[in-house]
Design a protein around this motif. Structure first.
Motif, short mmCIF file in Angstrom:
data_model
loop_
_atom_site.label_atom_id
_atom_site.label_comp_id
_atom_site.label_asym_id
_atom_site.label_seq_id
_atom_site.Cartn_x
_atom_site.Cartn_y
_atom_site.Cartn_z
N THR A 44 3.30 76.92 14.42
CA THR A 44 3.26 77.26 15.96
C THR A 44 3.90 76.12 16.89
N TYR A 92 -0.97 84.96 16.89
CA TYR A 92 -0.79 85.00 18.58
C TYR A 92 -1.56 83.75 19.09
N ALA A 93 -1.00 83.12 20.22
CA ALA A 93 -1.72 82.30 20.75
C ALA A 93 -2.88 82.73 21.44
N ASP A 94 -4.08 82.04 21.67
CA ASP A 94 -5.23 82.69 22.26
C ASP A 94 -5.04 83.37 23.82
N SER A 95 -4.04 82.85 24.58
CA SER A 95 -3.81 83.15 25.73
C SER A 95 -3.03 84.61 25.91
N GLU A 138 5.49 75.98 24.58
CA GLU A 138 4.19 76.80 23.86
C GLU A 138 4.54 77.93 22.87
#
Length: 125
Positions: free
Chosen positions: A107, A60-63, A46
């Motif tokens: 992504t 950035y990934a939300d996480s 991911e």
């Protein structure tokens, strides 16, 4: 051809910090955008973060938003991932990747051309 070597992984308690580094060689470093991905056992790889060729744009990934920071030093041919407020869910192998062609928020792993061997990050609770 581009060679990527990650370092900086390890074991850390929840709430702690780590800084990953990825050293690149083989081509002009500023010619490609760089990304960080991660993969936990049994899960798909991911997206974590991405930085543009000169470093003016980051995604950035939300996480991880607000906890992780991607940066690069083109003079040192190195990209970094500063990871703060680590959680057990962040446990994974972390990979850096080079993208020779993209200019946006790529992504998907298949949008990247070269990969490092990975570095393990383990966050204990």
């Amino acid at each position: 051809q581009v060679q990527l070597v990650e370092s900086g992984g390890g074991l850390v308690q929840a709430g702690g910090s780590l800084r990953l580094s990825c050293a690149a060689s083989g081509r002009t470093f500023s010619a490609y955008a760089m990304g960080w991905f991660r993969q936990a056992p049994g899960k798909e790889r991911e997206f974590v973060a991405r930085i543009s060729k000169i470093g003016g744009y980051t995604w950035y990934a939300d996480s991880v938003k607000g906890r992780f920071t991607i940066s690069r030093d083109n003079a040192k041919n190195t990209v970094y991932l500063q990871m703060n407020s680590l959680k057990p869910d962040d446990t994974a192998s972390y990979y850096c990747a080079a993208d020779l062609g993209g200019v946006g928020r790529e992504t998907r792993p298949d949008e990247y051309d070269y990969w490092g061997q990975g570095t393990q990050v383990t966050v204990s609770s």
